[in-house]
Design a protein around this motif. Structure first.
Motif, mmCIF file in Angstrom:
data_model
loop_
_atom_site.group_PDB
_atom_site.id
_atom_site.type_symbol
_atom_site.label_atom_id
_atom_site.label_comp_id
_atom_site.label_asym_id
_atom_site.label_seq_id
_atom_site.Cartn_x
_atom_site.Cartn_y
_atom_site.Cartn_z
ATOM 1 N N THR A 133 -0.390 40.517 43.479
ATOM 2 C CA THR A 133 -1.393 40.012 44.405
ATOM 3 C C THR A 133 -1.133 40.653 45.753
ATOM 4 N N CYS A 134 -2.025 40.403 46.691
ATOM 5 C CA CYS A 134 -1.763 40.860 48.058
ATOM 6 C C CYS A 134 -2.280 39.807 49.023
ATOM 7 N N GLU A 186 -3.266 52.916 42.991
ATOM 8 C CA GLU A 186 -3.849 52.560 41.695
ATOM 9 C C GLU A 186 -2.914 51.646 40.901
ATOM 10 N N GLU A 187 -1.622 51.878 40.991
ATOM 11 C CA GLU A 187 -0.656 51.063 40.249
ATOM 12 C C GLU A 187 -0.739 49.597 40.667
ATOM 13 N N HIS A 188 -0.809 49.363 41.990
ATOM 14 C CA HIS A 188 -0.913 47.976 42.458
ATOM 15 C C HIS A 188 -2.242 47.365 42.019
ATOM 16 N N GLY A 200 -4.679 43.038 37.916
ATOM 17 C CA GLY A 200 -5.226 42.583 36.647
ATOM 18 C C GLY A 200 -6.673 42.158 36.626
ATOM 19 N N GLU A 201 -7.441 42.522 37.628
ATOM 20 C CA GLU A 201 -8.817 42.029 37.708
ATOM 21 C C GLU A 201 -9.840 43.151 37.500
ATOM 22 N N GLY A 202 -11.029 42.744 37.057
ATOM 23 C CA GLY A 202 -12.116 43.702 36.872
ATOM 24 C C GLY A 202 -11.746 44.788 35.879
ATOM 25 N N LEU A 234 -8.602 51.174 41.145
ATOM 26 C CA LEU A 234 -8.417 51.082 42.585
ATOM 27 C C LEU A 234 -9.759 50.830 43.275
ATOM 28 N N ALA A 235 -10.820 51.457 42.800
ATOM 29 C CA ALA A 235 -12.148 51.259 43.409
ATOM 30 C C ALA A 235 -12.578 49.794 43.306
ATOM 31 N N TYR A 236 -12.368 49.179 42.148
ATOM 32 C CA TYR A 236 -12.710 47.763 41.978
ATOM 33 C C TYR A 236 -11.894 46.924 42.952
ATOM 34 N N TRP A 237 -10.583 47.167 43.003
ATOM 35 C CA TRP A 237 -9.704 46.418 43.898
ATOM 36 C C TRP A 237 -10.168 46.570 45.348
#
Length: 131
Positions: free
Chosen positions: A38-39, A82-84, A89-91, A95-98
């Motif tokens: 999470t962040c 991208e790793e984070h 775990g979502e979408g 990385l673009a989704y995040w």
């Protein structure tokens, strides 16, 4: 009220999601081992450390499980990798989704900037609490 082991008596509680449906979904991702990160916005006086345990609160406002922080990294929005994003775990795990979801979240509170300091937290599931 759920009974949880006494070792968690003084452990900070975390919640994920803003709707009951979202909270249930994110909790499911955690218990399945899909969501392991999470962040949050950086706060110097509230920085978790590896080894810290937290209780995750479910949609019913009761303790659902416990997690242990395994890694903490302070970075900026644009430097999250991208790793984070995948570990969140979502979408579609990209990385673009995040970036889209995280930007929308912080914009809702007028807190977004590309150089805003974020705390990226990786964790592992310790225990699921039964009803």
């Amino acid at each position: 009220m759920k009974q949880i082991p006494a070792i968690y008596d003084n452990v900070e509680r975390w919640t994920f999601g803003y709707t009951e449906e979202e909270t249930k979904h994110l909790l499911e991702l955690i218990t399945l081992g899909v969501k392991t990160a999470t962040c949050t916005l950086y706060e110097a006086d509230n920085l978790p450390e590896a080894g810290d345990a937290f209780i995750i609160i479910g949609a019913d406002s009761e303790p659902a499980c416990s997690v242990e922080v395994t890694h903490v990294k302070v970075t900026t929005f644009l430097k999250v990798d991208e790793e984070h994003a995948r570990a969140e775990g979502e979408g579609d795990l990209s990385l673009a989704y995040w970036q889209n979801q995280t930007r929308a979240f912080f914009e809702e509170f007028n807190m977004f900037s590309y150089d805003m300091p974020l705390v990226c937290i990786q964790f592992k599931l310790l225990e699921v609490f039964d009803n």
